[in-house]
Design a protein around this motif. Sequence first.
Motif, mmCIF file in Angstrom:
data_model
loop_
_atom_site.group_PDB
_atom_site.id
_atom_site.type_symbol
_atom_site.label_atom_id
_atom_site.label_comp_id
_atom_site.label_asym_id
_atom_site.label_seq_id
_atom_site.Cartn_x
_atom_site.Cartn_y
_atom_site.Cartn_z
ATOM 1 N N PRO A 184 0.829 -1.214 0.000
ATOM 2 C CA PRO A 184 0.000 0.000 0.000
ATOM 3 C C PRO A 184 0.864 1.266 0.000
ATOM 4 O O PRO A 184 0.507 2.271 -0.615
ATOM 5 C CB PRO A 184 -0.804 -0.120 1.299
ATOM 6 N N GLN A 185 2.009 1.198 0.667
ATOM 7 C CA GLN A 185 2.897 2.363 0.739
ATOM 8 C C GLN A 185 3.471 2.680 -0.646
ATOM 9 O O GLN A 185 3.557 3.846 -1.051
ATOM 10 C CB GLN A 185 4.047 2.117 1.729
ATOM 11 N N GLU A 186 3.867 1.629 -1.373
ATOM 12 C CA GLU A 186 4.402 1.850 -2.739
ATOM 13 C C GLU A 186 3.317 2.419 -3.656
ATOM 14 O O GLU A 186 3.578 3.317 -4.460
ATOM 15 C CB GLU A 186 4.956 0.538 -3.310
ATOM 16 N N SER A 187 2.097 1.885 -3.542
ATOM 17 C CA SER A 187 1.002 2.381 -4.374
ATOM 18 C C SER A 187 0.733 3.855 -4.063
ATOM 19 O O SER A 187 0.567 4.671 -4.970
ATOM 20 C CB SER A 187 -0.274 1.575 -4.124
ATOM 21 N N ALA A 188 0.696 4.186 -2.767
ATOM 22 C CA ALA A 188 0.426 5.574 -2.370
ATOM 23 C C ALA A 188 1.522 6.496 -2.882
ATOM 24 O O ALA A 188 1.251 7.613 -3.343
ATOM 25 C CB ALA A 188 0.310 5.668 -0.847
ATOM 26 N N GLU A 189 2.759 6.013 -2.830
ATOM 27 C CA GLU A 189 3.885 6.821 -3.301
ATOM 28 C C GLU A 189 3.737 7.139 -4.792
ATOM 29 O O GLU A 189 4.035 8.244 -5.241
ATOM 30 C CB GLU A 189 5.204 6.066 -3.024
ATOM 31 N N LYS A 190 3.254 6.149 -5.568
ATOM 32 C CA LYS A 190 3.028 6.367 -7.008
ATOM 33 C C LYS A 190 2.009 7.483 -7.233
ATOM 34 O O LYS A 190 2.166 8.317 -8.127
ATOM 35 C CB LYS A 190 2.524 5.070 -7.680
ATOM 36 N N VAL A 191 0.972 7.495 -6.404
ATOM 37 C CA VAL A 191 -0.080 8.517 -6.542
ATOM 38 C C VAL A 191 0.490 9.895 -6.204
ATOM 39 O O VAL A 191 0.285 10.869 -6.944
ATOM 40 C CB VAL A 191 -1.300 8.199 -5.643
ATOM 41 N N ILE A 192 1.231 9.976 -5.115
ATOM 42 C CA ILE A 192 1.817 11.264 -4.693
ATOM 43 C C ILE A 192 2.761 11.781 -5.782
ATOM 44 O O ILE A 192 2.739 12.969 -6.130
ATOM 45 C CB ILE A 192 2.589 11.101 -3.347
ATOM 46 N N ARG A 193 3.559 10.890 -6.329
ATOM 47 C CA ARG A 193 4.509 11.290 -7.386
ATOM 48 C C ARG A 193 3.745 11.825 -8.599
ATOM 49 O O ARG A 193 4.120 12.824 -9.203
ATOM 50 C CB ARG A 193 5.399 10.094 -7.785
ATOM 51 N N PHE A 194 2.650 11.155 -8.946
ATOM 52 C CA PHE A 194 1.825 11.595 -10.075
ATOM 53 C C PHE A 194 1.298 13.009 -9.808
ATOM 54 O O PHE A 194 1.355 13.886 -10.683
ATOM 55 C CB PHE A 194 0.658 10.622 -10.289
ATOM 56 N N LEU A 195 0.789 13.247 -8.600
ATOM 57 C CA LEU A 195 0.224 14.559 -8.264
ATOM 58 C C LEU A 195 1.300 15.639 -8.320
ATOM 59 O O LEU A 195 1.056 16.760 -8.787
ATOM 60 C CB LEU A 195 -0.417 14.526 -6.867
ATOM 61 N N ALA A 196 2.498 15.293 -7.879
ATOM 62 C CA ALA A 196 3.606 16.260 -7.907
ATOM 63 C C ALA A 196 4.038 16.526 -9.356
ATOM 64 O O ALA A 196 4.218 17.680 -9.755
ATOM 65 C CB ALA A 196 4.771 15.736 -7.076
ATOM 66 N N ASP A 197 4.159 15.463 -10.151
ATOM 67 C CA ASP A 197 4.586 15.607 -11.553
ATOM 68 C C ASP A 197 3.614 16.478 -12.336
ATOM 69 O O ASP A 197 4.013 17.215 -13.236
ATOM 70 C CB ASP A 197 4.679 14.233 -12.240
ATOM 71 N N ARG A 198 2.317 16.362 -12.020
ATOM 72 C CA ARG A 198 1.296 17.143 -12.745
ATOM 73 C C ARG A 198 1.092 18.538 -12.165
ATOM 74 O O ARG A 198 0.203 19.271 -12.595
ATOM 75 C CB ARG A 198 -0.048 16.401 -12.713
ATOM 76 N N GLY A 199 1.873 18.885 -11.128
ATOM 77 C CA GLY A 199 1.752 20.224 -10.528
ATOM 78 C C GLY A 199 0.493 20.412 -9.703
ATOM 79 O O GLY A 199 0.089 21.546 -9.419
ATOM 80 N N ILE A 200 -0.124 19.307 -9.303
ATOM 81 C CA ILE A 200 -1.341 19.406 -8.477
ATOM 82 C C ILE A 200 -0.948 19.761 -7.044
ATOM 83 O O ILE A 200 -1.613 20.518 -6.355
ATOM 84 C CB ILE A 200 -2.150 18.093 -8.567
ATOM 85 N N ILE A 201 0.175 19.195 -6.610
ATOM 86 C CA ILE A 201 0.806 19.666 -5.380
ATOM 87 C C ILE A 201 2.151 20.223 -5.832
ATOM 88 O O ILE A 201 2.910 19.527 -6.499
ATOM 89 C CB ILE A 201 0.929 18.547 -4.318
ATOM 90 N N SER A 202 2.397 21.490 -5.521
ATOM 91 C CA SER A 202 3.591 22.128 -6.099
ATOM 92 C C SER A 202 4.848 21.640 -5.402
ATOM 93 O O SER A 202 4.983 21.775 -4.191
ATOM 94 C CB SER A 202 3.479 23.645 -6.011
ATOM 95 N N LYS A 203 5.722 21.071 -6.172
ATOM 96 C CA LYS A 203 6.990 20.489 -5.708
ATOM 97 C C LYS A 203 6.779 19.611 -4.471
ATOM 98 O O LYS A 203 7.591 19.535 -3.579
ATOM 99 C CB LYS A 203 8.004 21.588 -5.421
ATOM 100 N N GLY A 204 5.603 18.975 -4.427
ATOM 101 C CA GLY A 204 5.349 18.026 -3.345
ATOM 102 C C GLY A 204 4.979 18.663 -2.025
ATOM 103 O O GLY A 204 4.775 17.995 -1.034
ATOM 104 N N VAL A 205 4.894 20.001 -1.978
ATOM 105 C CA VAL A 205 4.555 20.640 -0.707
ATOM 106 C C VAL A 205 3.483 21.698 -0.933
ATOM 107 O O VAL A 205 3.579 22.500 -1.837
ATOM 108 C CB VAL A 205 5.796 21.315 -0.064
ATOM 109 N N CYS A 206 2.434 21.674 -0.081
ATOM 110 C CA CYS A 206 1.362 22.668 -0.203
ATOM 111 C C CYS A 206 1.615 23.793 0.788
ATOM 112 O O CYS A 206 2.637 23.855 1.441
ATOM 113 C CB CYS A 206 0.011 22.004 0.015
ATOM 114 N N ARG A 207 0.643 24.679 0.897
ATOM 115 C CA ARG A 207 0.826 25.912 1.654
ATOM 116 C C ARG A 207 0.850 25.697 3.166
ATOM 117 O O ARG A 207 1.574 26.363 3.883
ATOM 118 C CB ARG A 207 -0.320 26.855 1.289
#
Length: 208
Positions: A184-207
């Motif tokens: 589950p941790q690897e799957s979640a990491e894939k999702v987070i990476r996708f969100l960061a790559d698409r700029g949905i979370i900017s550089k992996g960190v929000c406000r």
Amino acid sequence: MAVQKASNIVWHEGSVSKKDRERFLGQKGVVVWFTGLSGSGKSTVAREVEARLLKLGCLSYVLDGDNIRFGLNNNLGFSPEDRAENIRRVSHVARLFADAGIITLTAFISPYRADREAARALLGPGEFIEIYVRCSLEECEKRDAKGLYKKARAGEIKEFTGISAPYEEPLSPELVLETERETPQESAEKVIRFLADRGIISKGVCRH
Ligand SMILES: Nc1ncnc2c1ncn2[C@@H]1O[C@H](COP(=O)(O)OS(=O)(=O)O)[C@@H](OP(=O)(O)O)[C@H]1O
Ligand SMILES: Nc1ncnc2c1ncn2[C@@H]1O[C@H](COP(=O)(O)OP(=O)(O)O)[C@@H](O)[C@H]1O
């Protein structure tokens, strides 16, 4: 499919836009749509993603099949028509959450392509992220965390997805998680990476 019953209703726009809310939160409001068989890992991964996003300072919220069926959708069963209505209502709720600027994680079997495509059509380009939580029926049945497959095989649950009701695999999902091979941790990491790559979370960190 529900039709517009009310007449004489007028859509109102406020002075605060979705963009304003996204700037405020430092993230994009999107719908991350997990789909897959019962027991494939939709809830587990969505919850793990939610926890990781919180640690990164990002606001997210999980809409979960079982939970929504206790309240908003407690008048719906599992016929194709009821599942379509379930997904229709949920997709509108998810769109409202995304409009609020929230990273909205949905965990519904959503077995019909047409229902998922209708959900996608409510969102703008790049705002609907379909994630296929892939896991074989054999493995889901082996996990059988809730004992539902056993009941379905015994004929105690009718129209059970994968046994006596269909599951239509996504044809071109944005992301596929292989929960038979990944943790589950690897799957979640894939999702987070996708969100960061698409700029949905900017550089992996929000406000926040
Ligand atoms: N007949 C049948 N088929 C499939 N699933 C069943 C059924 N009856 C009850 N359950 C339980 O309901 C959960 C699925 O609800 P969803 O709202 O996600 O279903 S759907 O998207 O409308 O198809 C599903 O939860 P998950 O295991 O989390 O997927 C089951 O716990
Ligand atoms: N890689 C994985 N990802 C998600 N769940 C996994 C994984 N490997 C094993 N599991 C287990 O499979 C089960 C999935 O259940 P759940 O998340 O409720 O699925 P769903 O929401 O799709 O019905 C959990 O018991 C979980 O611990």
